[in-house]
Motif scaffolding. Sequence first.
Motif, PDB file in Angstrom:
ATOM      1  N   ASN A  35       0.827  -1.216   0.000  1.00  0.00           N
ATOM      2  CA  ASN A  35       0.000   0.000   0.000  1.00  0.00           C
ATOM      3  C   ASN A  35       0.853   1.254   0.000  1.00  0.00           C
ATOM      4  OD1 ASN A  35      -2.291  -1.588   0.070  1.00  0.00           O
ATOM      5  ND2 ASN A  35      -2.484  -1.518   2.301  1.00  0.00           N
ATOM      6  N   GLN A  36       1.953   1.237   0.780  1.00  0.00           N
ATOM      7  CA  GLN A  36       2.816   2.411   0.860  1.00  0.00           C
ATOM      8  C   GLN A  36       3.559   2.658  -0.450  1.00  0.00           C
ATOM      9  OE1 GLN A  36       5.110   1.337   4.308  1.00  0.00           O
ATOM     10  NE2 GLN A  36       3.771   2.460   5.717  1.00  0.00           N
ATOM     11  N   ILE A  37       4.007   1.592  -1.089  1.00  0.00           N
ATOM     12  CA  ILE A  37       4.682   1.749  -2.383  1.00  0.00           C
ATOM     13  C   ILE A  37       3.706   2.277  -3.428  1.00  0.00           C
ATOM     14  CG2 ILE A  37       5.714   0.463  -4.293  1.00  0.00           C
ATOM     15  CD1 ILE A  37       7.097  -1.301  -2.244  1.00  0.00           C
ATOM     16  N   GLU A  38       2.498   1.761  -3.412  1.00  0.00           N
ATOM     17  CA  GLU A  38       1.481   2.206  -4.364  1.00  0.00           C
ATOM     18  C   GLU A  38       1.150   3.677  -4.166  1.00  0.00           C
ATOM     19  OE1 GLU A  38      -3.043   0.934  -5.765  1.00  0.00           O
ATOM     20  OE2 GLU A  38      -1.919  -0.305  -4.345  1.00  0.00           O
ATOM     21  N   ALA A  39       1.182   4.136  -2.899  1.00  0.00           N
ATOM     22  CA  ALA A  39       0.882   5.541  -2.606  1.00  0.00           C
ATOM     23  C   ALA A  39       2.102   6.440  -2.774  1.00  0.00           C
ATOM     24  CB  ALA A  39       0.343   5.660  -1.183  1.00  0.00           C
ATOM     25  N   ARG A  44      11.183   1.131  -2.840  1.00  0.00           N
ATOM     26  CA  ARG A  44      11.324  -0.322  -2.826  1.00  0.00           C
ATOM     27  C   ARG A  44      12.585  -0.774  -2.084  1.00  0.00           C
ATOM     28  NH1 ARG A  44       8.243  -3.311  -6.589  1.00  0.00           N
ATOM     29  NH2 ARG A  44       6.766  -2.011  -7.730  1.00  0.00           N
ATOM     30  N   ARG A  45      13.674  -0.021  -2.205  1.00  0.00           N
ATOM     31  CA  ARG A  45      14.905  -0.427  -1.532  1.00  0.00           C
ATOM     32  C   ARG A  45      14.747  -0.398  -0.017  1.00  0.00           C
ATOM     33  NH1 ARG A  45      18.284   3.978  -0.204  1.00  0.00           N
ATOM     34  NH2 ARG A  45      17.434   6.002  -0.838  1.00  0.00           N
ATOM     35  N   HIS A  46      13.930   0.535   0.483  1.00  0.00           N
ATOM     36  CA  HIS A  46      13.669   0.586   1.915  1.00  0.00           C
ATOM     37  C   HIS A  46      12.843  -0.620   2.350  1.00  0.00           C
ATOM     38  CE1 HIS A  46      14.326   5.203   1.744  1.00  0.00           C
ATOM     39  NE2 HIS A  46      15.449   4.559   2.044  1.00  0.00           N
ATOM     40  N   PHE A 135       5.472  -8.457  -4.750  1.00  0.00           N
ATOM     41  CA  PHE A 135       6.282  -7.355  -5.274  1.00  0.00           C
ATOM     42  C   PHE A 135       6.984  -7.682  -6.583  1.00  0.00           C
ATOM     43  CE2 PHE A 135       6.031  -6.663  -0.690  1.00  0.00           C
ATOM     44  CZ  PHE A 135       5.517  -5.373  -0.668  1.00  0.00           C
ATOM     45  N   GLY A 136       6.878  -8.938  -7.039  1.00  0.00           N
ATOM     46  CA  GLY A 136       7.511  -9.297  -8.309  1.00  0.00           C
ATOM     47  C   GLY A 136       9.020  -9.364  -8.215  1.00  0.00           C
ATOM     48  N   TYR A 137       9.555  -9.482  -7.000  1.00  0.00           N
ATOM     49  CA  TYR A 137      10.993  -9.587  -6.810  1.00  0.00           C
ATOM     50  C   TYR A 137      11.429 -11.041  -6.797  1.00  0.00           C
ATOM     51  CZ  TYR A 137      11.106  -4.710  -5.148  1.00  0.00           C
ATOM     52  OH  TYR A 137      11.008  -3.360  -5.039  1.00  0.00           O
ATOM     53  N   LYS A 138      12.764 -11.230  -6.870  1.00  0.00           N
ATOM     54  CA  LYS A 138      13.356 -12.525  -6.571  1.00  0.00           C
ATOM     55  C   LYS A 138      14.041 -12.406  -5.209  1.00  0.00           C
ATOM     56  CE  LYS A 138      14.032 -14.150 -11.304  1.00  0.00           C
ATOM     57  NZ  LYS A 138      15.013 -14.648 -12.289  1.00  0.00           N
TER      58      LYS A 138
END
Length: 695
Positions: A35-39, A44-46, A135-138
């Motif tokens: 939610n925070q990334i979307e807002a 993302r690094r944090h 998040f679509g990360y590895k």
Amino acid sequence: MVEFGKKLKERQIEEWRGYYINYKLMKKNVKQYANQIEAGALERRHVLKDFSRMLDNQIEKIVLFMLEQQGLLASRIAQLNEQQEAILEQPDISKISELREAYREVGKDLLKLLLFVEMNAIGLRKILKKFDKRFGYKFTDYYVKTRANHPYSQLQQVFKHVGLGAVVGAISRNLADLQDRQGSYLSIYDQPALPLQEPVVDSLQSAVDRLTHSTNFLEFLGQHALIMHDELPSVVEEHIDNQRYHFMSLILNLANTFLYMVNTYIIVPTADDYSTSLGAAPTVCGIVIGAMAVAQIFSSVYFSAWSNKSYFRPLVFSSIVLLIGNAMYALAYDSKSLTLLLLGRVFCGLGSARAVNRRYISDCVPLKIRMQASAGFVSASALGMACGPAFAGLLQTNFRIFDITFNQVTLPGWVMTIAWACYLVLLSISFIEPACEIEVDDAPEKSSAAKNDKLEKGLAQPLLMSTEHEQDDDGDQECDASEEAPEESRRPANSLGAAYRLLTPSVKVQLLIYFMLKYAMEILLSESSVISSYYFGWTTSEVSIFLASLGLTVLPINIVVGSYISNMFEDRQILLASEIVVFLGILFSFQFIVPYSVPQYVCSGLIMFVAAEVLEGVNLSLLSRVMSSRLSRGTYNGGLLSTEAGTFARVVADATITIGGYFGESNLLNLTLIPSLVICIGSIVATCCTYNSLY
């Protein structure tokens, strides 16, 4: 099915509650991060840094508590050892009995600690997969790579339970020393195979094996079957299994597996001769052999669906269809009909009941012998694969009865017709249909007891639903106001499309590897009669000996890998090494040198085949770990998906042989090996890309 968050609460030991992974908090934070990334309020690094620190703290809490409990158990064992020394100086039967009971109590407490570690290991795997999917990360790749290989790794303490094995060994040794061995002074180290009749030791070993996924010979063989098991089965489930189990029915189920594999490979040495006798090119043998695989693609689906309701009726239907198919195959010679020949093979493919064979073992065999039954399934398949060509080599005769020809190309059909007729009689007499499972209402007020009886599979399961649905594969809702997931999120996949949507990249890579190894093996086996006849002038008997020899390598190689190599290396290391050896086997099979020699063909084929067999076991072992629990039941299950992938590979391989035949037999070998080489390279690259997620 109970969602993992709720199941974790129910399985927690009350006095240890504060030391378990805080799965609910971490799940909640994952949602907050999204939610925070979307807002735009958080980078993302944090997120990566904060989540890594949170995981480190959780793992440290688990490990420190585990070490503390380990120390307490070790102290208790040391005190009991002192008592044992004193008692042995002045033996007292009553005190020895009390001491053995004290050791058992320590064993029970150790079992609680092992279950504690296992539940936390499952939670860690689940939250890592949840984070990756959201998040679509590895991130799992990064976290495992940086933590697991570090000299101060705490992650290894959780996943490898370092030190706990020594405590298990101490309890086992002391109980064995106190047990009456009829005057023997040998210890468990002198006779490691000597059985120790101690239920607590058996339970400890079972927990350790479950936690480490350690592979002995039986388990390594069993992985070939891709028969998925519950991680922590309940007493109720085991009781139900015992009610459904019937030994003779299991034997008949395995006999069906054996006969079907014989049926598949008994025609391979003579398929080219049969094709030419009907006026077709020798390479049409690819179509003749592949017709069975084409039909199996469809039969696997309806047999899998049928096994939801019955096991006996599908096996009867399978036997009848195979009987008819083999009779049609044999009669095609006198009818001079290539169409009848192909229809006979199609009928044989429509009778493939391997999905039923797997499902019977998974559903009706008690857990305590399920691994042996799974190993029996693989052994029956391997034996059938070896016996098929061997039988073909023995059927070198030619005579006629009532205008029906019996020769080397028709006798395989007639022999299998008789075999399936005999099997059908035995099946009708001896097979007992298992009792139907009773469906349990999913409503919370009606199913609490049932929920307590089941633990869903959780090792490395991916998130199954998208973020907008706010659910994942373990049934947990992202909304913390409710712990109960919708019924749809817990149901098995109801179509191939739905099953495909549950596949993560790791699962897709494992299915690609399975496709590759089946493709390479089918190319080697199906074109062997044409290639060996063209280059070396081999007879049917010589081809049969070659193919039977390949089949006979399966069990010895699995003994070596399952008993030794798998205990020295990780599955993912064996996987990658096997792929590379398969690549080398394919590469050395090319006709670089003129003339093409028998040693080159035999040695390269043997290398490729053996490596592919090793690869299959490890591949299916990893596949069972990373596959969603929703694919463990229902019609469209993991076993069906792997069967379809392997069968489709065989179809493509047989079609490649037939197409390659149009360019001449002199070009057939290299033309069919090129696709194998390309697919093998692709699978190696894909494995390297997902290597760190195969944990």
